[in-house]
Write an enzyme that holds these catalytic residues in place. Structure first.
Site, short mmCIF file in Angstrom:
data_model
loop_
_atom_site.label_atom_id
_atom_site.label_comp_id
_atom_site.label_asym_id
_atom_site.label_seq_id
_atom_site.Cartn_x
_atom_site.Cartn_y
_atom_site.Cartn_z
N TYR A 61 0.85 -1.19 0.00
CA TYR A 61 0.00 0.00 0.00
C TYR A 61 0.88 1.24 0.00
O TYR A 61 1.82 1.34 0.79
CB TYR A 61 -0.90 0.02 1.24
CG TYR A 61 -1.82 1.23 1.31
CD1 TYR A 61 -2.81 1.42 0.35
CD2 TYR A 61 -1.68 2.18 2.33
CE1 TYR A 61 -3.66 2.52 0.41
CE2 TYR A 61 -2.52 3.28 2.39
CZ TYR A 61 -3.51 3.44 1.43
OH TYR A 61 -4.34 4.54 1.49
N ASP A 75 9.09 2.83 0.15
CA ASP A 75 8.02 3.49 0.88
C ASP A 75 8.19 3.15 2.36
O ASP A 75 7.82 2.08 2.82
CB ASP A 75 6.66 3.04 0.36
CG ASP A 75 5.51 3.75 1.07
OD1 ASP A 75 5.76 4.34 2.14
OD2 ASP A 75 4.38 3.70 0.56
N LYS A 107 3.83 9.34 8.78
CA LYS A 107 3.54 8.77 10.10
C LYS A 107 4.49 9.26 11.21
O LYS A 107 4.28 10.36 11.71
CB LYS A 107 3.47 7.24 9.97
CG LYS A 107 2.28 6.87 9.05
CD LYS A 107 1.87 5.44 8.98
CE LYS A 107 0.57 5.32 8.18
NZ LYS A 107 0.56 4.39 7.10
C1 PLP Z 1 -0.05 4.84 5.67
C2 PLP Z 1 0.76 4.56 4.47
C3 PLP Z 1 0.75 5.39 3.35
C4 PLP Z 1 -0.22 6.52 3.21
O1 PLP Z 1 -0.06 7.50 4.16
P1 PLP Z 1 -1.29 8.50 4.45
O2 PLP Z 1 -0.71 9.51 5.38
O3 PLP Z 1 -2.36 7.63 5.07
O4 PLP Z 1 -1.71 9.06 3.16
C5 PLP Z 1 1.65 5.15 2.33
N1 PLP Z 1 2.49 4.11 2.40
C6 PLP Z 1 2.52 3.27 3.44
C7 PLP Z 1 3.52 2.15 3.47
C8 PLP Z 1 1.63 3.44 4.49
O5 PLP Z 1 1.60 2.56 5.50
#
Ligand code: PLP
Length: 426
Positions: free
Chosen positions: A145, A238, A266
């Site tokens: 994701y 990511d 995050k």
């Molecule tokens: C949470 C998440 C995102 C998206 O971040 P948001 O602040 O919710 O848009 C992207 N990549 C990873 C791996 C994530 O866990």
């Protein structure tokens, strides 16, 4: 309606006013049944809902709250900044300070751009890779994701998998056509695709966190680095979850493999909306105003988010990471023993303070493995834990998150609840 009216009343009203009654789909508890608690306060490792119930929180806002709820240093930093204003639309010292902390921690990043979410970070990282390579196609992994940008919603893991949607409606076929997907940990498939199609980027969660916690096999990340170098694709890590969580230099430090572009979010916002992407000076020079790749944001680098992020990162010394590792190992061990005692087939997978208990009887190396999990049983387990005051992420395909506020005693309470819950649902 007052802030502290009951869960049930809030839930009914929320469902009238917002799709599913939520601002992000997985919060609706569809995968586990029941209704989500409406949270009115959080302190340390615990949250309290509108009915006055207290829970040990293992969601921790899905990762940002590595210091726990309302950590005094974070609250003080936000409060001090708020008293001086919340946004100026001009550069601030906080951006310089947080950028310096990130660049000092992550050797692959020489320059960084702040945005307001992980979605924006990943979307912009792709744009940068396309700008740098002049290519359109990107490769991602099933169950990975990277936020909800059109180009990245193919086979996109937890939230989407939980709802049983193969993809999102509303994504143009032409956009989806440029996103190729192979199984996580399948390096041979990566080689095949990268040889057949000129890729702008390979984007990966180096330790996957959105199909549950799934580790790369030995050599997988090194293999991605090699394929990218050989074919001219850029490698994007990511690290929105893993950055500053699995170690001081994130997954790239832990694994010893460096990407071209890193996405963060995050933890670096300490619980406020934030994201960032960064890479070498040469790559980042392509970003406007230095270069031709446009990307902007009214609230990007927001002073409150910078203040919360700086205060959070300052708490993360070596002792803090050792502590997160310790409580992670303690919880892992306790859950394994609990499942064994109950005679339940589970697979507990962990990286540091990220952990998933899969109701599966095999190792989980990719999304297909994860999907062999007994989701019904997870749902029953989730409800049993909730009744015992433990708030787990409401999906089998998520990691639970520990924080520095989760002490041994708290972890032992979680384990005791798991012992009783697994016994009950056996
Ligand atoms: C949470 C998440 C995102 C998206 O971040 P948001 O602040 O919710 O848009 C992207 N990549 C990873 C791996 C994530 O866990």
């Amino acid at each position: 309606m007052t802030l502290t009216t009951s869960n049930a009343r809030l839930h009914d009203r929320a469902e009238e006013l917002m799709p599913g009654g939520v601002s992000s789909p997985v919060r609706a508890f569809r995968a586990v049944g029941g209704e989500p608690p409406f949270i009115v306060a959080g302190h340390g490792a615990r949250v309290r809902d509108a009915d006055g119930h207290e829970y040990i929180d293992l969601i921790c806002s899905w990762g940002p709250l590595i210091a726990g709820h309302a950590h005094p240093a974070v609250v003080a930093a936000i409060t001090a900044q708020a008293a001086r204003g919340t946004s100026y639309g001009l550069p601030t010292p906080g951006e310089v300070e947080l950028a310096a902390l990130i660049i000092a921690a992550l050797p692959s990043i020489e320059m960084v751009r702040f945005v307001s979410s992980g979605t924006e970070a990943a979307m912009s990282a792709l744009r940068l890779a396309r700008a740098a390579t002049g290519r359109d196609a990107v490769l991602k992994f099933a169950g990975g994701y990277h936020g909800h940008a059109d180009a990245l919603l193919a086979r996109a893991g937890s939230g989407v998998a939980t709802l049983g949607l193969p993809d999102s409606a509303g994504v143009p076929a032409s956009t989806a056509a440029n996103t190729l997907t192979v199984a996580f940990n399948d390096l041979a498939a990566v080689e095949r695709v990268a040889d057949a199609v000129p890729l702008a980027a390979i984007i990966v969660e180096p330790y996957a966190g959105n199909m549950g916690c799934v580790q790369p096999r030995a050599g997988f990340l090194e293999g991605l680095r090699r394929v990218a170098d050989r074919t001219g694709a850029l490698l994007i890590f990511d690290e929105v979850i893993t950055g500053f969580r699995v170690g001081p230099a994130g997954a790239q430090g832990r694994a010893g493999v460096g990407p071209d572009i890193t996405c963060l979010g995050k933890v670096i916002g300490g619980g406020l909306p934030v994201g960032a992407y960064g890479g070498s000076r040469a790559l980042m020079r392509l970003v406007a105003p230095l270069g031709p790749m446009y990307q902007a944001g009214t609230l990007s680098g927001n002073p409150l988010a910078m203040a919360a992020g700086i205060a959070t990162l300052r708490l993360l010394d070596d002792a803090a990471y050792a502590r997160l590792e310790d409580i992670g190992a303690r919880l892992e061990h306790g859950l394994v023993v609990a499942a064994h005692r109950a005679g339940t087939a589970v697979r507990v997978q962990r990286v540091g303070s990220l952990l998933t208990l899969f109701f599966a009887d095999r190792e989980v190396w990719d999304e297909d493995d994860a999907k062999t999990s007994d989701r019904e049983r997870f749902a029953v387990f989730h409800r049993a834990m909730l009744r015992r005051g433990v708030l787990l992420p409401p999906s089998q395909f998520e990691c639970l998150f520990l924080s520095l506020a989760h002490d041994d005693d708290t972890v032992d309470q979680v384990i005791a609840a798991a012992v009783a819950s697994l016994e009950e649902i056996r």
